[in-house]
Design an enzyme around this catalytic site. Structure first.
Site, PDB file in Angstrom:
ATOM      1  N   SER A 211      -0.373  15.375 -48.294  1.00  0.00           N
ATOM      2  CA  SER A 211       0.351  14.448 -49.166  1.00  0.00           C
ATOM      3  C   SER A 211      -0.196  14.545 -50.583  1.00  0.00           C
ATOM      4  O   SER A 211      -1.145  15.288 -50.859  1.00  0.00           O
ATOM      5  CB  SER A 211       0.207  13.022 -48.636  1.00  0.00           C
ATOM      6  N   LYS A 212       0.425  13.774 -51.459  1.00  0.00           N
ATOM      7  CA  LYS A 212       0.094  13.780 -52.887  1.00  0.00           C
ATOM      8  C   LYS A 212      -1.398  13.604 -53.154  1.00  0.00           C
ATOM      9  O   LYS A 212      -1.924  14.158 -54.112  1.00  0.00           O
ATOM     10  CB  LYS A 212       0.824  12.618 -53.579  1.00  0.00           C
ATOM     11  N   ARG A 213      -2.040  12.811 -52.292  1.00  0.00           N
ATOM     12  CA  ARG A 213      -3.444  12.536 -52.628  1.00  0.00           C
ATOM     13  C   ARG A 213      -4.336  13.775 -52.454  1.00  0.00           C
ATOM     14  O   ARG A 213      -5.481  13.794 -52.880  1.00  0.00           O
ATOM     15  CB  ARG A 213      -3.978  11.334 -51.862  1.00  0.00           C
TER      16      ARG A 213
ATOM     17  N   GLY B 255      -3.442  16.589 -53.812  1.00  0.00           N
ATOM     18  CA  GLY B 255      -3.096  17.440 -54.957  1.00  0.00           C
ATOM     19  C   GLY B 255      -1.607  17.712 -54.939  1.00  0.00           C
ATOM     20  O   GLY B 255      -0.853  17.021 -54.247  1.00  0.00           O
TER      21      GLY B 255
END
Ligand code: GLU
Length: 523
Positions: A273-275, A277
């Site tokens: 996921s986004k966290r 990168g």
């Protein structure tokens, strides 16, 4: 429909060709997982099928029937991302084709007609249950320890009640009448047979009350109508595969071969996921990744050639890719490894001309050059090319270009911090003398002759009683504005005589001013 359901699983059609599709939903940026599926599709159609003497068609279909998740502009952005990545398609919303339209929201009549035909054949039914009833059923099932789902209340609704409800204009959905007995076998090209007991399957909604189909109906209808031979899709769809098998059976259609690609995990496991990168293609593009490096990296997340070879050009992949070497086990997305591939491509594979053209948009964004400087005829092009040649071995991403090349391209540097101009173990006054003497020496040398320039400046260090490292550091900071740079004489050559002189003079001025207001000596 029989209770024993099976799907066909030929790897390739005996004659004709293969037709694969990438069917993204326009719900946001194109995710690396999706683009890897598209890449497998594309390599299969353009590479593996062709090598077997078969025609291979790659279709782009937009699955936009979930109106709540639709993001305006997402179609345009995913088309742009796929093109940037280097894929092309034979049929799709933007290029047309024999099975147009390729956007599902423009095909709703077809889904409704097919839902009606399933109802007529006894394979589907109208469900009038209001949301509060569905909620109650869900809660009751949960309390009873049953799997979530619908209790099939409307499946047994007498025909008169259905007619009355319809006449009264009651909102309703259409559900699939999943067989209650028997088992369904899903044949996955890489996972083999997966057997499901029909009693565990839900009566999934096919047509929603807004008249739009669900994924299950639209996807099956379109794969059939568009003559798709092979379905490659994400592993999250495995649980619904038996229902799709049953739908094909209910329609009386043979099912395309099915392949669920391996999951892409985050480092340390779990969903990427986004966290962790960037995950969207546009982000990788903005961060200065090369599409060919990303392609090379992504193909290896779930496919291997011989288990050791890592570098594959697009041409290599077209020659070597085979779905038989797609693995069922998950791959882990490692940003550092991707960065390594990117650096490898920039340092060892791109030509200087190519690199020069590709850094221009990044340089133009920060105002260092004109956006048109990628064209060899542009007056700034030669300078960008020289900068690219000098820094080719240092760049990891294109986005580093403004920072690493700025001093080569800008007319003037940011004001000097005089302290940085004073090499270790020297005094500001000595550094000033060194820069003044350098300025004079610059008039005598031809910067194109890097060896002669070096010899002259080494001589100068001796005349000044400085170590070469001390003099060269003062010159480096004066000419580049930084304490680290590519090889000094190659750098001076690219910066050019006029700008070198102007910068050394400006550095000397900065020191002169600071000698008037003393700064501490370098230690
Ligand atoms: N629209 C579906 C998705 O984006 C497509 C899945 C499939 O390829 O069948 O996940």
């Amino acid at each position: 429909m029989t209770d024993q359901q099976t799907a066909t699983s030929a790897t390739t059609e005996p004659s004709g060709g293969v037709r694969v599709r990438f069917a993204p939903s326009p719900t946001g940026a194109l995710h690396v997982g999706g683009v890897r599926t598209a890449l497998f599709d594309w390599l299969f159609a353009r590479g593996e099928a062709k090598r077997q003497g078969l025609d291979g068609a790659f279709v782009l279909r937009i699955e936009d029937t979930d109106r709540n998740r639709y993001v305006p502009g997402a179609v345009e952005s995913l088309v742009a991302s796929l093109r940037w990545f280097g894929l092309d398609w034979d049929e799709g919303p933007d290029v047309g084709g024999p099975f147009a339209p390729y956007t599902q929201s423009e095909r709703t009549d077809r889904y409704r007609a097919h839902a009606e035909s399933l109802i007529a054949g006894g394979h589907a039914y109208r469900c009038f249950c209001p949301p509060d009833r569905l909620e109650r059923v869900r809660a009751e099932r949960q309390a009873a320890g049953l799997p979530p789902g619908y209790d099939r209340h409307c499946r047994a609704l007498p025909a008169e009640d259905v007619a009355a409800n319809l006449a009264a204009g009651m909102p309703h959905v259409v559900r699939f009448a999943t067989p209650r007995q028997g088992e369904t076998i899903v044949h996955d090209l890489i996972r083999g047979e997966i057997t499901y007991q029909n009693a565990t399957l839900e009566d999934l909604v096919l047509l929603k009350s807004d008249g739009y189909p669900t994924y299950h109906l639209a996807n099956v209808v379109d794969d059939h109508l568009m003559a798709i031979t092979h379905i490659f899709r994400g592993p999250e769809w495995i649980p619904t595969a038996p229902v799709h098998v049953l739908l094909y059976q209910a329609f009386g259609w043979s099912m395309p071969a099915l392949l669920h690609v391996p999951l892409i995990l985050a480092p340390g496991g779990g969903k990427l996921s986004k966290r962790h990168g960037a995950t969207g293609l546009e982000e990788f593009q903005a961060q200065g990744y090369l599409p060919e490096a990303l392609m090379n990296y992504l193909v290896l997340l779930g496919w291997s050639y011989d288990g050791t070879t890592e570098i594959f050009s697009r041409a290599d992949l077209l020659e070597k890719f085979s779905i038989r070497r797609i693995s069922a086990s998950p791959g882990t997305f490692d940003h550092d490894k991707l960065r390594w591939f990117n650096q490898h491509y920039i340092n060892h594979i791109l030509s200087v001309d190519d690199l020069a053209a590709r850094v221009v948009p990044f340089l133009a964004d920060t105002g260092l050059v004109d956006a048109a400087a990628a064209a060899p005829s542009h007056p700034q092009h030669a300078q960008v090319r020289e900068a690219a040649a000098l820094l080719k071995d240092r760049l990891e991403t294109l986005a580093q270009a403004p920072d690493l090349m700025g001093f080569l391209l800008a007319d003037a540097l940011a004001p000097y911090d005089p302290l940085t101009l004073v090499p270790k173990k020297t005094e500001p006054a000595a550094a000033l003398r060194a820069l003044e003497a350098t300025l004079a020496a610059l008039d005598e040398v031809d910067l194109a002759d890097e060896a002669a320039t070096e010899a002259r400046l080494r001589g100068l260090a001796e005349e000044l009683g400085l170590k070469t490292g001390q003099l060269f550091m003062a010159i480096r900071v004066a000419v580049t504005g930084r304490t680290q740079s590519p090889p000094l004489f190659a750098t001076m050559h690219v910066v050019g005589a006029d700008r070198c002189r102007a910068r050394v003079a400006a550095a000397a001025d900065a020191l002169r001013r600071s000698v008037a207001t003393p700064v501490p000596a370098g230690d």
